[in-house]
Design a protein around this motif. Structure first.
Motif, PDB file in Angstrom:
ATOM      1  N   GLN A 352       9.044   4.762   9.521  1.00  0.00           N
ATOM      2  CA  GLN A 352       7.987   3.891   9.012  1.00  0.00           C
ATOM      3  C   GLN A 352       8.073   3.754   7.498  1.00  0.00           C
ATOM      4  OE1 GLN A 352       5.678   2.035  10.788  1.00  0.00           O
ATOM      5  NE2 GLN A 352       7.021   2.667  12.469  1.00  0.00           N
ATOM      6  N   GLY A 353       8.538   4.804   6.833  1.00  0.00           N
ATOM      7  CA  GLY A 353       8.665   4.750   5.380  1.00  0.00           C
ATOM      8  C   GLY A 353       9.711   3.774   4.903  1.00  0.00           C
ATOM      9  N   LEU A 354      10.680   3.443   5.751  1.00  0.00           N
ATOM     10  CA  LEU A 354      11.718   2.483   5.369  1.00  0.00           C
ATOM     11  C   LEU A 354      11.163   1.085   5.118  1.00  0.00           C
ATOM     12  CD1 LEU A 354      14.738   3.372   7.691  1.00  0.00           C
ATOM     13  CD2 LEU A 354      14.746   3.330   5.204  1.00  0.00           C
ATOM     14  N   ALA A 355       9.978   0.812   5.616  1.00  0.00           N
ATOM     15  CA  ALA A 355       9.411  -0.533   5.494  1.00  0.00           C
ATOM     16  C   ALA A 355       9.057  -0.891   4.058  1.00  0.00           C
ATOM     17  CB  ALA A 355       8.166  -0.647   6.379  1.00  0.00           C
ATOM     18  N   PHE A 356       8.956   0.110   3.194  1.00  0.00           N
ATOM     19  CA  PHE A 356       8.403  -0.136   1.858  1.00  0.00           C
ATOM     20  C   PHE A 356       9.465  -0.001   0.772  1.00  0.00           C
ATOM     21  CE2 PHE A 356       5.237   1.999   4.574  1.00  0.00           C
ATOM     22  CZ  PHE A 356       4.391   0.916   4.772  1.00  0.00           C
ATOM     23  N   THR A 357       9.495  -0.995  -0.088  1.00  0.00           N
ATOM     24  CA  THR A 357      10.369  -0.949  -1.255  1.00  0.00           C
ATOM     25  C   THR A 357       9.555  -0.852  -2.533  1.00  0.00           C
ATOM     26  OG1 THR A 357      10.429  -3.373  -1.385  1.00  0.00           O
ATOM     27  CG2 THR A 357      12.158  -2.289  -0.098  1.00  0.00           C
ATOM     28  N   ASN A 358       8.229  -0.872  -2.374  1.00  0.00           N
ATOM     29  CA  ASN A 358       7.341  -0.799  -3.526  1.00  0.00           C
ATOM     30  C   ASN A 358       5.999  -0.260  -3.059  1.00  0.00           C
ATOM     31  OD1 ASN A 358       5.312  -1.841  -5.634  1.00  0.00           O
ATOM     32  ND2 ASN A 358       7.275  -2.407  -6.554  1.00  0.00           N
ATOM     33  N   GLU A 359       5.355   0.523  -3.917  1.00  0.00           N
ATOM     34  CA  GLU A 359       4.060   1.089  -3.529  1.00  0.00           C
ATOM     35  C   GLU A 359       2.977   0.023  -3.405  1.00  0.00           C
ATOM     36  OE1 GLU A 359       2.935   4.408  -6.003  1.00  0.00           O
ATOM     37  OE2 GLU A 359       5.016   5.073  -6.131  1.00  0.00           O
ATOM     38  N   GLN A 360       3.241  -1.172  -3.927  1.00  0.00           N
ATOM     39  CA  GLN A 360       2.272  -2.265  -3.800  1.00  0.00           C
ATOM     40  C   GLN A 360       2.497  -3.102  -2.542  1.00  0.00           C
ATOM     41  OE1 GLN A 360       3.521  -1.445  -7.079  1.00  0.00           O
ATOM     42  NE2 GLN A 360       1.553  -0.362  -7.091  1.00  0.00           N
ATOM     43  N   ASP A 361       3.514  -2.759  -1.755  1.00  0.00           N
ATOM     44  CA  ASP A 361       3.774  -3.506  -0.521  1.00  0.00           C
ATOM     45  C   ASP A 361       2.578  -3.417   0.417  1.00  0.00           C
ATOM     46  OD1 ASP A 361       6.262  -4.305  -1.311  1.00  0.00           O
ATOM     47  OD2 ASP A 361       7.359  -2.792  -0.171  1.00  0.00           O
ATOM     48  N   PRO A 362       2.302  -4.496   1.146  1.00  0.00           N
ATOM     49  CA  PRO A 362       1.194  -4.451   2.112  1.00  0.00           C
ATOM     50  C   PRO A 362       1.404  -3.333   3.131  1.00  0.00           C
ATOM     51  CG  PRO A 362       1.986  -6.704   1.816  1.00  0.00           C
ATOM     52  CD  PRO A 362       2.964  -5.813   1.110  1.00  0.00           C
ATOM     53  N   GLY A 363       0.377  -2.570   3.369  1.00  0.00           N
ATOM     54  CA  GLY A 363       0.438  -1.520   4.382  1.00  0.00           C
ATOM     55  C   GLY A 363       0.852  -0.165   3.847  1.00  0.00           C
ATOM     56  N   TYR A 364       1.321  -0.102   2.582  1.00  0.00           N
ATOM     57  CA  TYR A 364       1.799   1.186   2.078  1.00  0.00           C
ATOM     58  C   TYR A 364       0.671   2.208   1.972  1.00  0.00           C
ATOM     59  CZ  TYR A 364       3.429   4.871  -0.950  1.00  0.00           C
ATOM     60  OH  TYR A 364       3.715   6.112  -1.452  1.00  0.00           O
ATOM     61  N   SER A 365      -0.467   1.807   1.428  1.00  0.00           N
ATOM     62  CA  SER A 365      -1.563   2.766   1.237  1.00  0.00           C
ATOM     63  C   SER A 365      -2.036   3.327   2.570  1.00  0.00           C
ATOM     64  CB  SER A 365      -2.716   2.100   0.487  1.00  0.00           C
ATOM     65  OG  SER A 365      -3.201   0.970   1.204  1.00  0.00           O
ATOM     66  N   GLU A 366      -2.093   2.468   3.604  1.00  0.00           N
ATOM     67  CA  GLU A 366      -2.498   2.946   4.929  1.00  0.00           C
ATOM     68  C   GLU A 366      -1.476   3.933   5.489  1.00  0.00           C
ATOM     69  OE1 GLU A 366      -4.374  -1.030   4.233  1.00  0.00           O
ATOM     70  OE2 GLU A 366      -2.394  -0.150   3.957  1.00  0.00           O
ATOM     71  N   TYR A 367      -0.189   3.612   5.284  1.00  0.00           N
ATOM     72  CA  TYR A 367       0.870   4.521   5.753  1.00  0.00           C
ATOM     73  C   TYR A 367       0.776   5.867   5.052  1.00  0.00           C
ATOM     74  CZ  TYR A 367       5.497   6.695   5.478  1.00  0.00           C
ATOM     75  OH  TYR A 367       6.526   7.602   5.472  1.00  0.00           O
ATOM     76  N   ALA A 368       0.627   5.851   3.726  1.00  0.00           N
ATOM     77  CA  ALA A 368       0.579   7.095   2.964  1.00  0.00           C
ATOM     78  C   ALA A 368      -0.634   7.929   3.356  1.00  0.00           C
ATOM     79  CB  ALA A 368       0.553   6.784   1.470  1.00  0.00           C
ATOM     80  N   GLU A 369      -1.779   7.278   3.554  1.00  0.00           N
ATOM     81  CA  GLU A 369      -2.993   8.010   3.923  1.00  0.00           C
ATOM     82  C   GLU A 369      -2.848   8.647   5.300  1.00  0.00           C
ATOM     83  OE1 GLU A 369      -7.770   7.190   4.694  1.00  0.00           O
ATOM     84  OE2 GLU A 369      -6.467   5.574   3.984  1.00  0.00           O
ATOM     85  N   LEU A 370      -2.355   7.875   6.276  1.00  0.00           N
ATOM     86  CA  LEU A 370      -2.191   8.387   7.635  1.00  0.00           C
ATOM     87  C   LEU A 370      -1.190   9.534   7.666  1.00  0.00           C
ATOM     88  CD1 LEU A 370      -2.488   8.271  10.731  1.00  0.00           C
ATOM     89  CD2 LEU A 370      -0.752   6.446  10.739  1.00  0.00           C
ATOM     90  N   THR A 371      -0.047   9.349   6.998  1.00  0.00           N
ATOM     91  CA  THR A 371       0.995  10.379   7.001  1.00  0.00           C
ATOM     92  C   THR A 371       0.511  11.653   6.323  1.00  0.00           C
ATOM     93  OG1 THR A 371       2.718   8.672   6.975  1.00  0.00           O
ATOM     94  CG2 THR A 371       3.373  10.897   6.331  1.00  0.00           C
ATOM     95  N   GLY A 372      -0.146  11.504   5.171  1.00  0.00           N
ATOM     96  CA  GLY A 372      -0.656  12.679   4.467  1.00  0.00           C
ATOM     97  C   GLY A 372      -1.686  13.430   5.280  1.00  0.00           C
ATOM     98  N   ARG A 373      -2.539  12.704   5.985  1.00  0.00           N
ATOM     99  CA  ARG A 373      -3.572  13.346   6.800  1.00  0.00           C
ATOM    100  C   ARG A 373      -2.969  14.141   7.950  1.00  0.00           C
ATOM    101  NH1 ARG A 373      -6.283   9.107   7.595  1.00  0.00           N
ATOM    102  NH2 ARG A 373      -5.708   8.636   9.744  1.00  0.00           N
ATOM    103  N   VAL A 374      -1.960  13.561   8.618  1.00  0.00           N
ATOM    104  CA  VAL A 374      -1.326  14.230   9.758  1.00  0.00           C
ATOM    105  C   VAL A 374      -0.587  15.482   9.302  1.00  0.00           C
ATOM    106  CG1 VAL A 374       0.517  14.018  11.474  1.00  0.00           C
ATOM    107  CG2 VAL A 374      -1.148  12.183  11.194  1.00  0.00           C
ATOM    108  N   ILE A 375       0.197  15.376   8.229  1.00  0.00           N
ATOM    109  CA  ILE A 375       0.962  16.527   7.742  1.00  0.00           C
ATOM    110  C   ILE A 375       0.019  17.619   7.228  1.00  0.00           C
ATOM    111  CG2 ILE A 375       2.600  17.304   5.988  1.00  0.00           C
ATOM    112  CD1 ILE A 375       3.992  14.614   6.207  1.00  0.00           C
TER     113      ILE A 375
END
Length: 694
Positions: A352-375
């Motif tokens: 899922q992390g491969l989808a992003f080339t920039n932290e401003q990409d759509p969906g990045y903040s949701e991905y980072a929040e979900l991943t951080g919460r699970v780990i």
């Protein structure tokens, strides 16, 4: 590429062919002499007999080995002698993967280690000459920067060729091993002279060396030899960071290929206290945990240095390392099991992390929040970790799938319907071509019928809903063919003007009605209607002959008969028209791009439609921009492809459009399989390298 460079490369390859036939027999003589010296210096009678036997067997096989070795190398050279292509595809050296290692038996592992040692010895012997030769050879092939893997005569290729030759002989493994031990140094010397000779030839031909791109490595503990041997990929420019392979420090235990193989096979003794033994008692269980922890450490280090992922994504991924180390204590082989929840979770997070080339990409903040919460939740778990990982994986995948499901589902449903209609349109076009009156019609009419009109008929046949205003439209649209084909033939229609007057208006009205039923653009069909009305008018005014038909047909406009879809369908699926692709610029800079101040992991141009499989990640060139996207779906018949880009944006291509993108160099593979598998394969190659240096 200019003619002088083309000629230099051809001359060099021809000279290489000639020289191979000279130095290979000389190397065989040197091998025999090396065996003789070892025999004379042997300290025991048995050891003398061993080397005597090796020399005797070599004498029997010498001619066969020499001729086959020359043939193998000649085949490699012949494969790259075409000067029509800037970078002909050379035979690729097989690289070791974790899956390969798991399938090997003990003898195969030992043979692989021996071959790695030979490669290491040869590389060390030819290092200086190889650098000089490769730089000039790349220039002779029209390259401005050095790419070592485009050198078809690099040492690994030569050693692999020798391995294939020896592997084809029915020999005792011990004899083959002694030949390799005794022949490695002479082979290095032979290649040293071989490269030097070809370098001097290119120098005399006026070929200046291409440049090496140097990149500052963020982790300086790995050596250049490790990069070349452990993580070489075909077509990579020499701007690869040193940290692209797992590095080891003095404190790191040395993982050998044999140890890794035994760990994968479960052949290590599992004795020792499972609770208190922390890997220091020397028991089998301690060794298992130590090796498993080392594999996890090297795997995570490799992923930490994988610049296909954003730096912040790599930091997120590293957060799961303590969890994996804890899993390795109770399940040391978890990383080799693709279905293990811990590995699947790591796969999902990195993919899922491969989808992003920039932290401003759509969906990045949701991905980072979900991943951080699970780990974070897993790191706090004290008991029942395997069960907690399984539950975390289910929650993670459920939330990931829920985000794009509606939009992607609509796009896939739309494209599936488009493919079904277009396949039916092809069958309808076949029915039209089979008519006796079809071949006599003007080309503009034939192209219209097998293009837009076949779509009209296919749409009518598929639209069988109860709300249809005219359920017989499909048959009406086929029935009109007789009058349309007859009225478009000047020689026929001009002889029966009464019928022409009667059918012309019906034909035109039915055609417009049919095109409107599929929302076919009026401007796209206007040229055809102008041509058809011109045919009707010409037939009405005067009697014509067949010759007049052929003369007029050559002046009529063409009609595009390619794949077509509704404007609404194109919008829903993000359809990129084939014609639009040709108008866009191609990749002008094929060097790896950079992100976050670190070099980009070298992506490779897509060269075949076989590389387009769902799940793979690509960089797609649109206008002047690169879009990171994943191929999420291909239609059942392979005629349409759906990519998902930033913010779950859909991009769809036809098969012809995808082929054009490939031909224009506008698709690059970022990852054709999981990053975890890449990291584990790098661990296996690192273990092989360590074994070769032991």
């Amino acid at each position: 590429m200019n003619a002088r460079v083309d000629g230099a490369f051809g001359v060099c390859m021809q000279s290489a062919l000639d020289e191979v036939g000279v130095w290979v027999p000389q190397w065989m003589t040197a091998l025999n002499e090396g065996l003789r010296q070892r025999e004379s210096s042997a300290s025991s009678f048995n050891e003398k007999q061993v080397y005597l036997q090796s020399r005797t067997v070599l004498a029997n096989y010498k001619t066969r080995i020499s001729s086959r070795f020359v043939e193998e190398l000649s085949e490699v050279i012949h494969g790259v002698q075409s000067v029509e292509v800037a970078e002909p595809e050379a035979r690729k050296v097989q690289t070791l993967s974790l899956d390969d290692l798991e399938l090997m038996d003990h003898d195969q592992v030992q043979g692989t280690v021996e071959m790695a040692r030979v490669q290491q010895i040869v590389r060390m012997a030819v290092d200086e000459e190889l650098v000089a030769f490769t730089a000039r050879l790349c220039a002779a092939r029209g390259m401005s920067a050095v790419k070592t893997d485009t050198n078809p005569l690099r040492p690994d290729v030569v050693v692999e060729a020798l391995s294939r030759v020896l592997g084809s002989l029915h020999l005792d493994e011990s004899v083959r091993t002694r030949w390799l031990h005794s022949g490695a140094v002479p082979l290095g010397k032979a290649l040293q002279q071989f490269y030097a000779s070809l370098t001097h030839l290119l120098e005399r031909l006026g070929v200046q060396p291409a440049g090496y791109s140097v990149v500052q490595a963020p982790t300086p503990r790995s050596t250049a030899a490790q990069v070349q041997a452990a993580n070489t990929e075909p077509g990579r420019t020499e701007s690869v960071p040193v940290s692209s392979v797992p590095s080891t420090s003095d404190e790191d235990p040395v993982l050998t290929l044999d140890h890794l193989h035994q760990l994968l096979q479960g052949n290590l003794d599992n004795g020792g206290d499972a609770v208190t033994d922390q890997g220091t008692s020397g028991s089998g269980n301690a060794m298992v945990r130590t090796l498993a922890a080392e594999v996890v450490t090297l795997m995570m280090r490799r992923m930490a240095e994988d610049t296909r992922l954003l730096r912040t994504v790599r930091d997120l991924v590293q957060g799961i390392k303590p969890v994996l180390l804890q899993v390795a204590r109770t399940n040391p082989r978890f990383f080799a099991d693709r279905e293990n929840p811990a590995r699947r979770l790591l796969d999902a997070i990195s993919s899922q992390g491969l989808a992003f080339t920039n932290e401003q990409d759509p969906g990045y903040s949701e991905y980072a929040e979900l991943t951080g919460r699970v780990i974070g939740a897993l790191k706090l778990a004290k008991v029942d970790l395997p069960e907690r990982i399984g539950a975390a994986l289910q929650r993670y995948m459920a939330q990931i799938k829920a985000q794009p499901s509606r939009r992607q589902g609509l796009a896939m449903e739309t494209l599936a319907k488009v493919e079904q209609r277009n396949l039916l349109a092809e069958r309808v076009a076949g029915e039209m071509r089979a008519r006796n009156d079809y071949p006599r019609a003007p080309g503009v009419v034939r192209r219209f019928l097998t293009g837009p009109w076949a779509q009209v008929v296919a749409h009518a046949r598929l639209d069988l809903s109860a709300t249809r205003v005219d359920p017989n439209a499909g048959s009406r649209y086929m029935d009109i063919l007789a009058d349309l084909l007859w009225s478009s033939q000047l020689a026929q229609a001009s002889r029966n003007r009464a019928r022409l007057i009667r059918v012309a208006s019906v034909v035109l009205r039915t055609l417009r009605e049919g095109l409107d039923s599929i929302d076919y653009p009026r401007e796209a069909s206007e040229a055809f209607f102008q041509a058809l009305m011109g045919l009707h008018e010409a037939a009405y005014r005067t009697q014509r002959s067949d010759a007049d038909d052929r003369s007029l047909d050559s002046r009529l406009p063409s009609v595009d008969a390619g794949l077509w879809m509704h404007a609404s369908e194109a919008k829903e699926s993000g359809f990129m028209e084939d014609a639009f692709i040709l108008e866009q610029p191609v990749f002008e800079d094929t060097q790896p791009m950079s992100r976050d101040g670190l070099p980009e992991e070298a992506s490779a141009l897509v060269t075949s439609m076989d590389q387009l499989h769902p799940g793979a990640w690509f960089d797609l060139r649109e206008d002047q921009n690169l879009t990171r996207c994943q191929l999420t779906w291909s239609s059942p018949h392979g005629t349409l492809f759906l990519f998902t880009g930033p913010g779950q944006r859909s991009i769809s291509l036809t098969q012809r459009g995808a082929e054009r993108m490939i031909a224009l160099g506008r698709l690059r593979v970022v990852a054709d399989h999981g990053l975890v598998q890449d990291a584990l394969d790098a661990v296996a190659r690192q273990a092989l390298l360590s074994s070769g240096q032991a």
